[in-house]
Scaffold this active site. Structure first.
Site, PDB file in Angstrom:
ATOM      1  N   ARG A 101       1.000  -1.164  -0.076  1.00 39.98           N
ATOM      2  CA  ARG A 101       0.077   0.054   0.081  1.00 39.98           C
ATOM      3  C   ARG A 101       0.753   1.246   0.004  1.00 39.98           C
ATOM      4  NH1 ARG A 101      -5.387   1.662   3.213  1.00 39.98           N
ATOM      5  NH2 ARG A 101      -6.157   0.396   2.001  1.00 39.98           N
ATOM      6  N   HIS A 128      -7.457   0.809  -6.487  1.00 37.11           N
ATOM      7  CA  HIS A 128      -7.518  -0.076  -5.179  1.00 37.11           C
ATOM      8  C   HIS A 128      -8.199  -1.418  -5.752  1.00 37.11           C
ATOM      9  CE1 HIS A 128      -8.012  -1.108  -1.086  1.00 37.11           C
ATOM     10  NE2 HIS A 128      -8.775   0.050  -0.743  1.00 37.11           N
ATOM     11  N   GLN A 131     -10.241  -3.810  -3.178  1.00 39.08           N
ATOM     12  CA  GLN A 131     -11.577  -3.231  -2.763  1.00 39.08           C
ATOM     13  C   GLN A 131     -12.604  -3.464  -4.036  1.00 39.08           C
ATOM     14  OE1 GLN A 131     -12.208  -1.290   0.114  1.00 39.08           O
ATOM     15  NE2 GLN A 131     -14.298  -1.838  -0.502  1.00 39.08           N
ATOM     16  N   ASP A 218     -17.145   7.515  -1.854  1.00 36.51           N
ATOM     17  CA  ASP A 218     -15.734   7.382  -1.101  1.00 36.51           C
ATOM     18  C   ASP A 218     -15.309   8.798  -0.372  1.00 36.51           C
ATOM     19  OD1 ASP A 218     -13.363   6.490  -0.305  1.00 36.51           O
ATOM     20  OD2 ASP A 218     -12.369   6.468  -2.230  1.00 36.51           O
ATOM     21  N   CYS A 257     -16.577   2.075   0.494  1.00 36.94           N
ATOM     22  CA  CYS A 257     -15.211   1.055   1.051  1.00 36.94           C
ATOM     23  C   CYS A 257     -14.995   1.436   2.296  1.00 36.94           C
ATOM     24  CB  CYS A 257     -14.300   1.436   0.036  1.00 36.94           C
ATOM     25  SG  CYS A 257     -13.553   3.190   0.049  1.00 36.94           S
ATOM     26  N   ARG A 285     -13.720  -8.103   1.866  1.00 37.44           N
ATOM     27  CA  ARG A 285     -12.263  -7.868   1.448  1.00 37.44           C
ATOM     28  C   ARG A 285     -11.589  -9.239   1.902  1.00 37.44           C
ATOM     29  NH1 ARG A 285     -10.315  -3.017   1.601  1.00 37.44           N
ATOM     30  NH2 ARG A 285      -8.481  -4.052   0.838  1.00 37.44           N
TER      31      ARG A 285
HETATM   32  N1  NVA Z   1      -9.844   6.786  -1.872  1.00 40.15           N
HETATM   33  C1  NVA Z   1      -9.456   6.463  -0.379  1.00 40.15           C
HETATM   34  C2  NVA Z   1      -9.852   5.067  -0.296  1.00 40.15           C
HETATM   35  C3  NVA Z   1      -9.689   4.480   1.185  1.00 40.15           C
HETATM   36  C4  NVA Z   1      -9.839   3.189   1.309  1.00 40.15           C
HETATM   37  C5  NVA Z   1      -8.045   6.667  -0.095  1.00 40.15           C
HETATM   38  O1  NVA Z   1      -7.347   6.843  -0.994  1.00 40.15           O
HETATM   39  O2  NVA Z   1      -8.047   7.156   0.761  1.00 40.15           O
HETATM   40  N1   CP Z   2     -11.262   0.431   2.413  1.00 40.99           N
HETATM   41  C1   CP Z   2      -9.957   0.193   2.692  1.00 40.99           C
HETATM   42  O1   CP Z   2      -9.129  -0.078   2.043  1.00 40.99           O
HETATM   43  O2   CP Z   2      -9.864   0.330   4.293  1.00 40.99           O
HETATM   44  P1   CP Z   2      -8.517   0.631   4.975  1.00 40.99           P
HETATM   45  O3   CP Z   2      -7.833   1.803   4.616  1.00 40.99           O
HETATM   46  O4   CP Z   2      -8.947   0.748   6.507  1.00 40.99           O
HETATM   47  O5   CP Z   2      -7.633  -0.367   4.657  1.00 40.99           O
END
Ligand code: NVA
Ligand code: CP
Length: 298
Positions: A101, A128, A131, A218, A257, A285
């Site tokens: 990540r 992502h 997700q 989101d 998400c 997930r």
């Molecule tokens: N678009 C959000 C998704 C979080 C799971 C981010 O990147 O923070």
């Molecule tokens: N939706 C998601 O990826 O959640 P986290 O950021 O908590 O992993």
């Protein structure tokens, strides 16, 4: 499949195969006959926060017989500037797979190339994919299919989530209506590359949600964008609330998400009314990622 780096590069057949495997793993949780990660260690390299992704991968790896190793950027020399390709070449000689990540998609691509081990994108600024697979599993569970359904996206038109959803629509052929502020729409060169007539862009959320079977949103500010007050200010009209949902189809579902910011992209009332779906989506997930791990295990 050697890596899972994006929805962009997955085929429709590969998506469906992963979802079928996820459904089977979900149904047999606690009674798995095969343990494809037996004796393996998989590294989770995270330079952004996570609740769902970290926990679901750690649990999923264990349930498939393997051992997870969580490495935040502050735990390893990556956080002090060691290049990703050197990190990749070291870990590739020690662990069996990596889940990353981070910010740049290129870092995940470079890691996959230089490590030689199965690599999974656990969220970048561009995609992502884990997700979206969980979301599609949830749509299939709740509505039976995405075929013939209208899916609406309300919020940031060019976030990791939206980009992955647009590629899913392209591959699977469902209608995706994206409602976003004009300054946060997908750029023309992306839409040209996407070349998906079933993906429409509007700046009117009511148009996107009209007759929609799935309404998805989101956070307005993704990780790394904290404090961008000017961006956040553009999203006021794009809140998923009861008024907006009054135009959706009967029996519609709402996806998020998570994490959710009540009173911003979604109201407390809508989130709680659709909590059953949204937390099923979060649970999925685990099942979707176990399917990915099983598909990549060598
Ligand atoms: N678009 C959000 C998704 C979080 C799971 C981010 O990147 O923070
Ligand atoms: N939706 C998601 O990826 O959640 P986290 O950021 O908590 O992993």
């Amino acid at each position: 499949m050697k890596h899972l780096l994006s929805i962009e590069e997955l085929s429709a057949a590969a998506i469906v195969e992963l979802l079928d495997s996820a459904a089977a793993l979900k149904a047999s949780r606690g009674r798995h006959e095969a343990l494809p990660l037996q004796g393996q260690t998989w590294a989770l390299i995270f330079t952004k926060s996570s609740t769902r992704t970290r926990v679901s991968f750690e649990v999923g790896i264990r349930e498939l017989g393997g051992a997870p190793m969580f490495l935040s950027k502050n735990d390893i020399q990556l956080g002090r500037g060691e290049p990703i390709i050197d990190t990749a070449r070291v870990l590739g000689r020690m662990v069996h797979g990596a889940i990353i990540r981070t910010f740049a998609q290129q870092d995940v691509v470079d890691f996959a190339r230089h490590s030689g081990i199965p690599t999974i994108n656990a969220l970048t600024d561009d995609e992502h994919p884990c997700q979206i697979l969980a979301d599609l599993l949830t749509v299939r569970e709740k509505l039976g299919t995405w075929e013939g359904r209208k899916i609406a996206w309300v919020g940031d038109g060019f976030s990791n989530m939206t980009i992955s959803w647009m590629w899913a629509a392209k591959h699977l052929g469902f209608e995706l209506a994206v409602a976003c502020p004009p300054d946060y729409a997908p750029p023309a060169d992306f839409l040209e590359k996407l070349a998906a007539p079933q993906v429409s862009i509007t700046h009117d959320p009511a148009v996107a949600v009209k007759g929609a079977d799935v309404i998805n949103t989101d956070v307005w500010l993704s990780m790394g964008q904290e404090g961008q007050a000017e961006k956040e200010a553009a999203f006021g009209p794009y809140q998923v609330n009861a008024g907006l949902l009054s135009g959706a189809s009967t029996g519609h579902i709402v996806l998020h998400c998570l994490p959710a910011y009540r009173g911003k992209e979604i109201t407390e009332e809508v989130l709680e009314a659709h909590a059953d779906t949204i937390f099923q989506e979060a649970e999925n997930r685990l099942h979707a990622q176990k399917a990915i791990l099983a598909a990549l295990a060598r």
